[in-house]
Design an enzyme around this catalytic site. Structure first.
Site, PDB file in Angstrom:
ATOM      1  N   HIS A 135       0.852  -1.196   0.000  1.00 45.35           N
ATOM      2  CA  HIS A 135       0.000   0.000   0.000  1.00 45.35           C
ATOM      3  C   HIS A 135       0.884   1.242   0.000  1.00 45.35           C
ATOM      4  O   HIS A 135       2.020   1.223   0.500  1.00 45.35           O
ATOM      5  CB  HIS A 135      -0.922   0.002   1.233  1.00 45.35           C
TER       6      HIS A 135
ATOM      7  N   GLU B 208      -3.304   3.578  -7.173  1.00 46.93           N
ATOM      8  CA  GLU B 208      -3.717   4.653  -6.269  1.00 46.93           C
ATOM      9  C   GLU B 208      -2.710   5.799  -6.352  1.00 46.93           C
ATOM     10  O   GLU B 208      -1.617   5.697  -5.782  1.00 46.93           O
ATOM     11  CB  GLU B 208      -3.733   4.160  -4.816  1.00 46.93           C
TER      12      GLU B 208
HETATM   13  O1  G3P Z   1      -6.452   2.093   0.694  1.00 47.25           O
HETATM   14  C1  G3P Z   1      -7.348   3.041   0.274  1.00 47.25           C
HETATM   15  C2  G3P Z   1      -6.761   4.348   0.094  1.00 47.25           C
HETATM   16  O2  G3P Z   1      -5.440   4.568   0.241  1.00 47.25           O
HETATM   17  C3  G3P Z   1      -7.599   5.430  -0.428  1.00 47.25           C
HETATM   18  O3  G3P Z   1      -7.889   6.211   0.674  1.00 47.25           O
HETATM   19  O4  G3P Z   1      -9.183   7.799   1.951  1.00 47.25           O
HETATM   20  O5  G3P Z   1      -8.683   8.260  -0.441  1.00 47.25           O
HETATM   21  O6  G3P Z   1     -10.320   6.477   0.165  1.00 47.25           O
HETATM   22  P1  G3P Z   1      -9.086   7.257   0.565  1.00 47.25           P
END
Ligand code: G3P
Length: 214
Positions: free
Chosen positions: A85, A133
């Site tokens: 992550h 991400e």
């Molecule tokens: O693991 C999920 C993440 O890093 C995204 O976080 O708070 O933007 O939904 P968020």
């Protein structure tokens, strides 16, 4: 669609959120799962929700003080684990080792990455899924699926370019059903999200809004 709710170390009640995830999962065709902190896995799994670990280390039983062993999180009730992550970055060799450790313990795997180039490398390690991400959008409420659709589409292409079937999740800033639909339109098989649920005043309401258009 697969919706994985990462609780990070937010100060929410993991069992309350887990029960909401479990109940909303039963009301929708989407598959919902939750990733609590390691110490909460057993209590969360006892609710009957699909439970994931946030991390496992590339280790086996032995001299690894402070390590997170794949077999132990599986024994506690996890069925899968996040690896690499954005808030728990690892070197390529350790990501590979963590995927092998998870395989050994029969855990499903999602390897996270920042961008499509990293997604290609992550997918080549043979996890079940990868998740793109962009770190700069995490926790902002600005959804990757609409703010940076190219990164999702390119991640889907990068994963399709490796041998084996590796599906793609996207995450960062996802808070509502429109964001999830936009992710699906771009070829993502699901979403990874955290603050939209873990920091919501009413996590159940947030989850229902998330799956409502699906
Ligand atoms: O693991 C999920 C993440 O890093 C995204 O976080 O708070 O933007 O939904 P968020």
């Amino acid at each position: 669609m697969f919706v994985l709710v990462n609780l990070k170390t937010y100060p929410c009640d993991p069992v309350e959120v887990a029960e909401a995830v479990r109940d909303v999962d039963r009301e929708t065709e989407a598959t919902l799962a939750v990733a609590p902190q390691a110490a909460h896995i057993e209590r969360v799994a006892e609710t009957g929700v699909e439970t994931w670990a946030q991390h496992v280390d590339p280790i086996a039983h032995g001299s690894n003080t402070g390590g997170t062993l794949a077999e132990t999180v599986a024994d506690a009730g996890a069925v899968g684990t996040l690896i690499n992550h954005s808030e728990r970055r690892r070197r390529l060799a350790d990501i590979d080792g963590a995927v092998r450790a998870a395989d050994r313990a029969d855990l499903e795997t999602v390897v996270c990455a920042n961008n499509p180039a990293q997604i290609g490398a992550a997918a080549a390690l043979g996890p079940d899924r990868v998740a793109v991400e962009p770190p700069e959008l995490i926790g902002t409420g600005t959804p990757v699926s609409t703010a940076d659709p190219d990164i999702v589409a390119e991640a889907v292409s990068a994963a399709a370019g490796v041998d084996g079937e590796v599906s793609v999740l996207c995450g960062a800033g996802i808070t509502d059903g429109e964001d999830v639909l936009a992710a699906a339109d771009l070829g993502a098989e699901g979403v990874l999200l955290a603050s939209g649920v873990a920091k919501a005043d009413d996590p159940r309401e947030a989850l229902e809004a998330l799956v409502e258009p699906l």
